[in-house]
Motif scaffolding. Sequence first.
Motif, mmCIF file in Angstrom:
data_model
loop_
_atom_site.group_PDB
_atom_site.id
_atom_site.type_symbol
_atom_site.label_atom_id
_atom_site.label_comp_id
_atom_site.label_asym_id
_atom_site.label_seq_id
_atom_site.Cartn_x
_atom_site.Cartn_y
_atom_site.Cartn_z
ATOM 1 N N SER A 3 8.656 -4.346 2.774
ATOM 2 C CA SER A 3 8.410 -3.298 3.756
ATOM 3 C C SER A 3 9.007 -1.988 3.265
ATOM 4 O O SER A 3 10.172 -1.948 2.852
ATOM 5 C CB SER A 3 9.035 -3.688 5.103
ATOM 6 N N LEU A 4 8.206 -0.922 3.300
ATOM 7 C CA LEU A 4 8.712 0.385 2.891
ATOM 8 C C LEU A 4 9.214 1.208 4.063
ATOM 9 O O LEU A 4 10.149 1.990 3.919
ATOM 10 C CB LEU A 4 7.622 1.163 2.135
ATOM 11 N N TRP A 5 8.571 1.075 5.213
ATOM 12 C CA TRP A 5 9.021 1.777 6.407
ATOM 13 C C TRP A 5 8.836 0.866 7.621
ATOM 14 O O TRP A 5 7.873 0.091 7.684
ATOM 15 C CB TRP A 5 8.209 3.056 6.646
ATOM 16 N N SER A 57 8.595 1.216 11.777
ATOM 17 C CA SER A 57 8.455 2.174 12.876
ATOM 18 C C SER A 57 9.591 2.005 13.881
ATOM 19 O O SER A 57 10.053 0.888 14.135
ATOM 20 C CB SER A 57 7.107 1.988 13.572
ATOM 21 N N ASP A 88 13.296 3.430 11.064
ATOM 22 C CA ASP A 88 13.577 4.292 9.925
ATOM 23 C C ASP A 88 13.406 5.755 10.316
ATOM 24 O O ASP A 88 12.336 6.185 10.745
ATOM 25 C CB ASP A 88 12.629 3.965 8.770
ATOM 26 N N TYR A 136 4.737 4.891 11.612
ATOM 27 C CA TYR A 136 4.312 5.252 10.268
ATOM 28 C C TYR A 136 2.842 4.889 10.110
ATOM 29 O O TYR A 136 2.451 3.740 10.303
ATOM 30 C CB TYR A 136 5.148 4.522 9.220
ATOM 31 N N SER A 162 3.332 8.652 3.771
ATOM 32 C CA SER A 162 2.911 8.294 5.119
ATOM 33 C C SER A 162 2.881 9.541 5.981
ATOM 34 O O SER A 162 3.761 10.401 5.880
ATOM 35 C CB SER A 162 3.884 7.275 5.740
ATOM 36 N N ALA A 185 3.892 10.324 9.104
ATOM 37 C CA ALA A 185 4.775 9.690 10.094
ATOM 38 C C ALA A 185 4.753 10.460 11.414
ATOM 39 O O ALA A 185 4.924 11.683 11.431
ATOM 40 C CB ALA A 185 6.189 9.626 9.539
ATOM 41 N N MET A 215 6.034 11.865 4.810
ATOM 42 C CA MET A 215 7.161 11.178 4.181
ATOM 43 C C MET A 215 6.745 10.657 2.810
ATOM 44 O O MET A 215 5.571 10.333 2.583
ATOM 45 C CB MET A 215 7.596 9.995 5.037
ATOM 46 N N ARG A 250 8.276 8.036 -0.581
ATOM 47 C CA ARG A 250 9.262 7.235 -1.298
ATOM 48 C C ARG A 250 8.765 7.041 -2.732
ATOM 49 O O ARG A 250 7.569 7.064 -3.004
ATOM 50 C CB ARG A 250 9.497 5.884 -0.635
ATOM 51 N N SER A 263 13.632 7.824 1.508
ATOM 52 C CA SER A 263 12.551 8.646 2.064
ATOM 53 C C SER A 263 12.928 10.114 1.981
ATOM 54 O O SER A 263 14.089 10.486 2.191
ATOM 55 C CB SER A 263 12.290 8.276 3.525
ATOM 56 N N GLU A 309 5.053 -1.802 10.680
ATOM 57 C CA GLU A 309 5.594 -1.621 9.336
ATOM 58 C C GLU A 309 4.561 -0.970 8.425
ATOM 59 O O GLU A 309 3.355 -1.102 8.643
ATOM 60 C CB GLU A 309 5.980 -2.967 8.712
#
Length: 378
Positions: free
Chosen positions: A36-38, A40, A43, A49, A66, A68, A82, A84, A96, A369
């Motif tokens: 998972s990178l983000w 909701s 983060d 996201y 994303s 966001a 955003m 990464r 991020s 996510e």
Amino acid sequence: MAGLKIVVKSLFFVYLYYVALTDCMTVTPEIVLEQSLWISTKDAEISEYRTPIMIRAPNGDLLAFSGARKTSHGDASAKVIMMRRSEDGGNKWGPSIFVVDDYQNTDGLNMGNVIVDEQTGAIIIIYCFCIHNECDFKKFTPTNYKTVSYDNGYTWTPSVNLADKSPFFEGWNWAPGPGYGIQKKFEPNVGRLFSCGHWGNATYGLMTCVYSDDHGETWTQSEFLVYLPNNMPKKAGDFTPGEPQIVELSDGRLLINARNQHFFHSQNRLIFYSDDGGKTFPLSKMRVDTTLIEPGCFGSTLLYRDVMFFSNPFDARGRVNMTLHWSLNEGLDWAGGLNIYTKGSGYSCLSPIDDNHIGLLFEKDGCEEMYFVKIKFL
């Protein structure tokens, strides 16, 4: 004569060898990494996201983006772009960063396209601002902006209104993307940049691309693909293509794989072609890909190392069952499919990683996510 027979026979066996070699070049995708990178609401206190975009930077790094949404789940909420970074092919990701922030503007920015200009090394983000009905037209005019990085995404220029040099953007409710834009590698028009998108309301709309021959300084509109019927309320079966992903084929033609919002002809994806460098995508060359089920969602298309990949929620009932399909003949038919995730799945984006791997970034479990999957395919 005997010599000619030997030559012909030799060429025949060369042909058979080539066919056998091609048949042996099977693609067998398998998942080798998931993370998972983000998340909701957790983060950076982001409500949701959405709109994943992932590209490989000129230095080989993977950049995940994303759009966001800060305070609500709506399309017109305040947002931030955003990003990464992964320096090792998606195994580890850095923190991020905020690339563009619309602060608390109602109906502010919407994430659009990310384009890599391989001739200059620039990464260009094109996004729209104030395109929904919630926009306060007394204060803002709908338009599109760009921000550019010349150092592989470490720093970004201040945003520039594209209408300053291409006036047609001013007041144009056009949403680029989501997904990535491209740069042509083959004739005609080598080096041309493309950003594709759509605009629509309850009665009128269109899908089109914009293209640039000066590295994103000025832009020209492709011919519009107008929704049909025009100036009438839309219903099931109407022609309303949108959220296009463009790729370049090996012969220099362009292909768009588009969302089929009202299921024109059937509940499948719409495919458009251009052989004039993207000036037009004639309806006479459009087809419906009856293999690719369309639930009404953005799907990602990637042509990489002679394999075309397509990802979307592969289910007619709704946004579930994220699936990767692959084709060995540039999408004319599909050699197989790999289920990525059976439950809630939304928008996705495919990106090259290295010679043997691609990456998939997608909205998971109702956008709870933003999820990354690394896939080995050779």
